[in-house]
Design an enzyme around this catalytic site. Sequence first.
Site, PDB file in Angstrom:
ATOM      1  N   ARG A 140       0.836  -1.199   0.000  1.00 30.92           N
ATOM      2  CA  ARG A 140       0.000   0.000   0.000  1.00 30.92           C
ATOM      3  C   ARG A 140       0.865   1.241   0.000  1.00 30.92           C
ATOM      4  O   ARG A 140       1.711   1.418   0.871  1.00 30.92           O
ATOM      5  CB  ARG A 140      -0.926   0.005   1.224  1.00 30.92           C
ATOM      6  N   THR A 150      -0.991   7.629  -1.178  1.00 30.91           N
ATOM      7  CA  THR A 150      -2.263   7.533  -1.909  1.00 30.91           C
ATOM      8  C   THR A 150      -3.201   6.486  -1.327  1.00 30.91           C
ATOM      9  O   THR A 150      -4.395   6.477  -1.643  1.00 30.91           O
ATOM     10  CB  THR A 150      -2.005   7.175  -3.385  1.00 30.91           C
ATOM     11  N   ASP A 185      -1.237  -3.702  12.395  1.00 25.35           N
ATOM     12  CA  ASP A 185      -0.725  -4.154  11.102  1.00 25.35           C
ATOM     13  C   ASP A 185      -0.570  -5.668  11.151  1.00 25.35           C
ATOM     14  O   ASP A 185       0.322  -6.195  11.826  1.00 25.35           O
ATOM     15  CB  ASP A 185       0.615  -3.480  10.800  1.00 25.35           C
ATOM     16  N   ASP A 225       2.963  -7.118  10.169  1.00 27.59           N
ATOM     17  CA  ASP A 225       3.983  -6.924  11.196  1.00 27.59           C
ATOM     18  C   ASP A 225       3.752  -7.853  12.376  1.00 27.59           C
ATOM     19  O   ASP A 225       4.722  -8.384  12.954  1.00 27.59           O
ATOM     20  CB  ASP A 225       3.977  -5.467  11.670  1.00 27.59           C
TER      21      ASP A 225
END
Length: 212
Positions: free
Chosen positions: A104, A108, A203, A206
């Site tokens: 990602r 944006t 996340d 992670d």
Amino acid sequence: MAKFQVVDHPLIQHKLTIIRDKNTSTKQFREVTNEIAMLMAYEITRDLPLEDVEIETPLVKSVQKQIAGKKLAIIPILRAGLGMVDGMVDLIPAARIGHIGLYRDEDTLEAVEYFAKFPQDISERRLFVVDPMLATGSSAIAALDLLTSKYNVQPENITFVCLVSAPEGVKAFQETYPDVDLYTAALDERLNEHGYILPGLGDAGDRIFGTK
């Protein structure tokens, strides 16, 4: 419109609470994520077609059921989607595995492809595309764009499976791919200003791989 289902089985909800907890270790997060994926695999395969087959038990010949129809494939979106593969393969050991690499763009929030590798007969299989999070929906949509445009997979042959989703991502996904079934273990409240799901679980990549 295709099926949208929150898989709210008590075991799944209990295990989801474990991986939401910030104090859950990498080892436990990885193990429980796979356990949830296995439980979800049970639900998402509920509608697989069956056919009659004649076998011989130790006592008699008998007509029984076996899975029919298209062969199956599991397609994790890298890297976090890898955390769901083992649990699903434990339940569907004959499934082939493909990979879509997306990251990602933090500015944006759009998905950028960097890797793709699939079984040669990918267009002839029923696919389970997996990613723990459906946040903005951009990664899921980009993965399906690739499968449908470049590899000629029909949308109705795809099922998308995630652990936690945001209303914004679900809306974007369903508007873009109304013929694709979508299963999630939880529909959370919203996205924050950085595109992360709230309350979410952080996340997923992670936490699965211990990289933060």
